[in-house]
Design a protein around this motif. Structure first.
Motif, PDB file in Angstrom:
ATOM      1  N   THR A  45       0.886  -1.086   0.044  1.00 46.38           N
ATOM      2  CA  THR A  45       0.045   0.172  -0.072  1.00 46.38           C
ATOM      3  C   THR A  45       0.986   1.265   0.022  1.00 46.38           C
ATOM      4  OG1 THR A  45      -1.767  -1.012   1.284  1.00 46.38           O
ATOM      5  CG2 THR A  45      -1.895   1.407   1.277  1.00 46.38           C
ATOM      6  N   CYS A  46       0.440   2.283  -0.901  1.00 39.60           N
ATOM      7  CA  CYS A  46       1.201   3.468  -0.637  1.00 39.60           C
ATOM      8  C   CYS A  46       1.224   4.049   0.335  1.00 39.60           C
ATOM      9  CB  CYS A  46       0.409   4.562  -1.750  1.00 39.60           C
ATOM     10  SG  CYS A  46       1.288   6.121  -2.043  1.00 39.60           S
ATOM     11  N   GLY A  47       2.685   4.494   0.968  1.00 43.83           N
ATOM     12  CA  GLY A  47       2.887   5.320   2.265  1.00 43.83           C
ATOM     13  C   GLY A  47       3.484   4.189   3.250  1.00 43.83           C
ATOM     14  N   GLU A  48       3.050   3.085   3.038  1.00 43.46           N
ATOM     15  CA  GLU A  48       3.395   1.932   4.344  1.00 43.46           C
ATOM     16  C   GLU A  48       4.575   1.293   3.910  1.00 43.46           C
ATOM     17  OE1 GLU A  48       0.120  -0.532   4.826  1.00 43.46           O
ATOM     18  OE2 GLU A  48      -1.381   0.922   5.158  1.00 43.46           O
ATOM     19  N   SER A  51       9.832   5.515   5.054  1.00 46.50           N
ATOM     20  CA  SER A  51      10.046   6.187   6.262  1.00 46.50           C
ATOM     21  C   SER A  51       9.363   7.576   6.261  1.00 46.50           C
ATOM     22  CB  SER A  51      11.690   6.455   6.320  1.00 46.50           C
ATOM     23  OG  SER A  51      12.053   6.887   5.385  1.00 46.50           O
ATOM     24  N   GLU A  52       8.875   7.885   4.966  1.00 46.07           N
ATOM     25  CA  GLU A  52       8.148   9.367   4.906  1.00 46.07           C
ATOM     26  C   GLU A  52       6.996   9.276   4.015  1.00 46.07           C
ATOM     27  OE1 GLU A  52      11.245  11.124   1.573  1.00 46.07           O
ATOM     28  OE2 GLU A  52      11.801  11.727   3.824  1.00 46.07           O
ATOM     29  N   PRO A  53       6.287  10.366   3.922  1.00 48.95           N
ATOM     30  CA  PRO A  53       5.120  10.337   3.111  1.00 48.95           C
ATOM     31  C   PRO A  53       5.599  10.254   1.627  1.00 48.95           C
ATOM     32  CG  PRO A  53       4.743  12.030   4.532  1.00 48.95           C
ATOM     33  CD  PRO A  53       6.142  11.556   4.550  1.00 48.95           C
ATOM     34  N   GLU A  54       4.809   9.100   0.900  1.00 53.20           N
ATOM     35  CA  GLU A  54       5.278   8.820  -0.356  1.00 53.20           C
ATOM     36  C   GLU A  54       4.579   9.468  -1.529  1.00 53.20           C
ATOM     37  OE1 GLU A  54       6.551   4.488  -2.161  1.00 53.20           O
ATOM     38  OE2 GLU A  54       4.651   4.673  -0.844  1.00 53.20           O
ATOM     39  N   LEU A  55       5.087   9.960  -2.666  1.00 54.25           N
ATOM     40  CA  LEU A  55       4.656  10.628  -3.650  1.00 54.25           C
ATOM     41  C   LEU A  55       3.964   9.682  -4.592  1.00 54.25           C
ATOM     42  CD1 LEU A  55       4.237  13.367  -5.125  1.00 54.25           C
ATOM     43  CD2 LEU A  55       6.261  12.891  -6.319  1.00 54.25           C
ATOM     44  N   TYR A  56       2.621   9.761  -4.997  1.00 55.52           N
ATOM     45  CA  TYR A  56       2.034   9.073  -6.021  1.00 55.52           C
ATOM     46  C   TYR A  56       1.496  10.071  -7.103  1.00 55.52           C
ATOM     47  CZ  TYR A  56      -2.516   9.939  -4.198  1.00 55.52           C
ATOM     48  OH  TYR A  56      -3.788  10.583  -4.058  1.00 55.52           O
ATOM     49  N   CYS A  57       1.393   9.615  -8.393  1.00 54.97           N
ATOM     50  CA  CYS A  57       0.665  10.684  -9.073  1.00 54.97           C
ATOM     51  C   CYS A  57      -0.388   9.673  -9.944  1.00 54.97           C
ATOM     52  CB  CYS A  57       1.764  11.275 -10.470  1.00 54.97           C
ATOM     53  SG  CYS A  57       2.760  12.151  -9.594  1.00 54.97           S
ATOM     54  N   LYS A  58      -1.442  10.623 -10.236  1.00 54.37           N
ATOM     55  CA  LYS A  58      -2.571   9.906 -10.884  1.00 54.37           C
ATOM     56  C   LYS A  58      -2.258   9.473 -12.610  1.00 54.37           C
ATOM     57  CE  LYS A  58      -5.999  11.603  -7.977  1.00 54.37           C
ATOM     58  NZ  LYS A  58      -7.337  12.295  -8.010  1.00 54.37           N
ATOM     59  N   LEU A  59      -2.699   8.349 -13.157  1.00 54.57           N
ATOM     60  CA  LEU A  59      -2.515   8.230 -14.652  1.00 54.57           C
ATOM     61  C   LEU A  59      -3.015   9.014 -15.718  1.00 54.57           C
ATOM     62  CD1 LEU A  59      -1.730   4.387 -14.313  1.00 54.57           C
ATOM     63  CD2 LEU A  59       0.011   6.102 -14.323  1.00 54.57           C
ATOM     64  N   VAL A  60      -3.962   9.630 -15.133  1.00 52.54           N
ATOM     65  CA  VAL A  60      -4.871  10.383 -15.885  1.00 52.54           C
ATOM     66  C   VAL A  60      -4.879  11.699 -15.714  1.00 52.54           C
ATOM     67  CG1 VAL A  60      -6.432   8.521 -16.601  1.00 52.54           C
ATOM     68  CG2 VAL A  60      -6.980   9.746 -14.625  1.00 52.54           C
ATOM     69  N   GLY A  61      -5.522  12.634 -16.582  1.00 55.49           N
ATOM     70  CA  GLY A  61      -5.704  13.865 -16.326  1.00 55.49           C
ATOM     71  C   GLY A  61      -7.014  14.318 -15.198  1.00 55.49           C
ATOM     72  N   PHE A  82       0.606  12.688  -1.759  1.00 58.27           N
ATOM     73  CA  PHE A  82       1.388  11.985  -0.872  1.00 58.27           C
ATOM     74  C   PHE A  82       0.590  11.131  -0.188  1.00 58.27           C
ATOM     75  CE2 PHE A  82       4.299  15.711  -1.525  1.00 58.27           C
ATOM     76  CZ  PHE A  82       5.428  15.054  -1.815  1.00 58.27           C
ATOM     77  N   CYS A  83       1.133  10.036   0.028  1.00 58.95           N
ATOM     78  CA  CYS A  83       0.243   8.873   0.881  1.00 58.95           C
ATOM     79  C   CYS A  83       1.128   9.099   2.307  1.00 58.95           C
ATOM     80  CB  CYS A  83       0.620   7.588   0.200  1.00 58.95           C
ATOM     81  SG  CYS A  83      -0.367   7.290  -1.323  1.00 58.95           S
ATOM     82  N   ASP A  84       0.255   9.198   3.178  1.00 64.49           N
ATOM     83  CA  ASP A  84       0.732   9.169   4.611  1.00 64.49           C
ATOM     84  C   ASP A  84      -0.110   8.369   5.663  1.00 64.49           C
ATOM     85  OD1 ASP A  84       1.958   9.669   7.044  1.00 64.49           O
ATOM     86  OD2 ASP A  84       2.055  11.832   6.816  1.00 64.49           O
ATOM     87  N   PRO A  85       0.218   7.120   5.889  1.00 68.48           N
ATOM     88  CA  PRO A  85      -0.635   6.511   6.923  1.00 68.48           C
ATOM     89  C   PRO A  85      -0.951   7.177   8.067  1.00 68.48           C
ATOM     90  CG  PRO A  85       1.375   5.144   6.520  1.00 68.48           C
ATOM     91  CD  PRO A  85       1.503   6.675   5.554  1.00 68.48           C
ATOM     92  N   ASP A  86       0.185   8.123   8.577  1.00 66.90           N
ATOM     93  CA  ASP A  86      -0.362   8.743   9.697  1.00 66.90           C
ATOM     94  C   ASP A  86      -1.294  10.069   9.802  1.00 66.90           C
ATOM     95  OD1 ASP A  86       1.574   7.132  10.995  1.00 66.90           O
ATOM     96  OD2 ASP A  86       3.089   8.324  10.527  1.00 66.90           O
ATOM     97  N   ASP A  87      -1.409  10.504   8.711  1.00 64.36           N
ATOM     98  CA  ASP A  87      -2.578  11.444   8.251  1.00 64.36           C
ATOM     99  C   ASP A  87      -3.966  11.069   7.797  1.00 64.36           C
ATOM    100  OD1 ASP A  87      -3.828  13.623   7.632  1.00 64.36           O
ATOM    101  OD2 ASP A  87      -2.263  14.588   6.101  1.00 64.36           O
ATOM    102  N   PRO A  88      -4.925  10.819   8.255  1.00 67.95           N
ATOM    103  CA  PRO A  88      -6.375  10.289   7.935  1.00 67.95           C
ATOM    104  C   PRO A  88      -6.743  10.896   6.491  1.00 67.95           C
ATOM    105  CG  PRO A  88      -6.426  11.141  10.290  1.00 67.95           C
ATOM    106  CD  PRO A  88      -5.063  11.505   9.825  1.00 67.95           C
ATOM    107  N   HIS A  92      -4.221   5.884   2.678  1.00 71.69           N
ATOM    108  CA  HIS A  92      -5.119   5.125   1.382  1.00 71.69           C
ATOM    109  C   HIS A  92      -5.087   3.550   2.067  1.00 71.69           C
ATOM    110  CE1 HIS A  92      -5.932   8.804  -0.615  1.00 71.69           C
ATOM    111  NE2 HIS A  92      -4.599   9.100  -0.539  1.00 71.69           N
ATOM    112  N   PRO A  93      -5.517   2.887   2.790  1.00 72.50           N
ATOM    113  CA  PRO A  93      -5.408   1.648   3.244  1.00 72.50           C
ATOM    114  C   PRO A  93      -6.281   0.912   2.494  1.00 72.50           C
ATOM    115  CG  PRO A  93      -6.658   2.795   5.022  1.00 72.50           C
ATOM    116  CD  PRO A  93      -5.985   3.627   4.188  1.00 72.50           C
ATOM    117  N   PRO A  94      -6.101  -0.729   2.358  1.00 73.05           N
ATOM    118  CA  PRO A  94      -7.094  -1.384   1.431  1.00 73.05           C
ATOM    119  C   PRO A  94      -8.374  -1.345   2.257  1.00 73.05           C
ATOM    120  CG  PRO A  94      -5.221  -2.629   2.311  1.00 73.05           C
ATOM    121  CD  PRO A  94      -4.969  -1.044   3.006  1.00 73.05           C
ATOM    122  N   GLN A  95      -8.906  -1.023   3.171  1.00 67.26           N
ATOM    123  CA  GLN A  95     -10.213  -0.899   3.930  1.00 67.26           C
ATOM    124  C   GLN A  95     -11.036   0.271   3.103  1.00 67.26           C
ATOM    125  OE1 GLN A  95      -7.398  -0.677   5.829  1.00 67.26           O
ATOM    126  NE2 GLN A  95      -7.960  -2.996   6.664  1.00 67.26           N
TER     127      GLN A  95
END
Length: 152
Positions: A45-48, A51-61, A82-88, A92-95
Motif C-alpha cells: 500500500t502506498c505510504g506503508e 520512512s516518510e510520506p510517499e509521492l504518487y501521481c494519477k495516470l490520467v488527467g 502524498f500517501c501518509d498512513p499517519d494522516d487520515p 489510503h489503506p485497503p479498507q
C-alpha cells in the motif's frame, strides 16, 4: 460434468432467463456490496513500509485548476499527492476500497520498484460462494457509485 458444475450452470441459466418477466419486461435484481464489512488485505500500500510520506501521481488527467483545488500538485501535467498512513486525509489503506465512501486504496508508485507493478488486493469473503454474475467497478474517478464490488 460434475454435479456442482452442472448445478452452477443451471443456476446461471435460470438467472439469465429469469431476468425477463411477463411481457418481456426486464427484472433487475438488487445489487449489494458483498465486500462490505469483510476483511481486505493488500500485498503493498502506498505510504506503508517507507520512512516518510510517499509521492504518487494519477495516470490520467484531472482538474488542475488551482482556484478550484488549491492543494493540487501538478508535476509534468499529472496530478500528484502524498500517501501518509499517519494522516487520515492522506492515508489510503485497503479498507478504503470497500468502505462505500469516496476514499480509495492506493497501490505504491512504481518509483518504489518494478515489483510493485503487480500488487494483490484480496477480499476475504469468509465462505465459499457460488455466484453467477459479478460486477467489479474499477475507476480512476472517485465517486460514490464507484469503487465498490457488486454482485447480482
Amino acid at each position: 460434468m460434475s454435479w456442482a458444475r452442472g448445478s452452477l450452470l443451471l443456476a446461471c441459466l435460470a438467472a439469465v432467463l429469469g431476468t425477463y418477466g411477463v411481457g418481456g419486461t426486464v427484472l433487475n435484481p438488487p445489487y449489494f456490496n458483498i465486500a462490505e464489512n469483510r476483511k481486505i488485505t493488500a500485498s503493498a500500500t502506498c505510504g506503508e513500509g517507507v520512512s516518510e510520506p510517499e509521492l504518487y501521481c494519477k495516470l490520467v488527467g484531472a482538474n488542475t485548476d488551482k482556484q478550484d483545488n488549491p492543494n493540487v500538485n501538478v508535476i509534468f501535467g499529472q496530478v500528484c499527492d502524498f500517501c501518509d498512513p499517519d494522516d487520515p486525509k492522506r492515508a489510503h489503506p485497503p479498507q478504503h476500497a470497500i468502505d462505500g465512501t469516496e476514499n480509495w486504496w492506493q497501490s505504491p508508485p512504481l518509483s518504489r520498484g518494478n515489483k510493485y507493478n503487480g500488487v494483490n488486493l484480496t477480499i476475504h469473503l469468509g465462505q465459499v460462494s457460488w455466484l453467477c454474475c459479478w460486477f467489479i467497478v474499477f475507476t480512476n474517478k472517485i465517486t460514490k457509485s464507484c469503487n465498490r464490488l457488486f454482485t447480482a
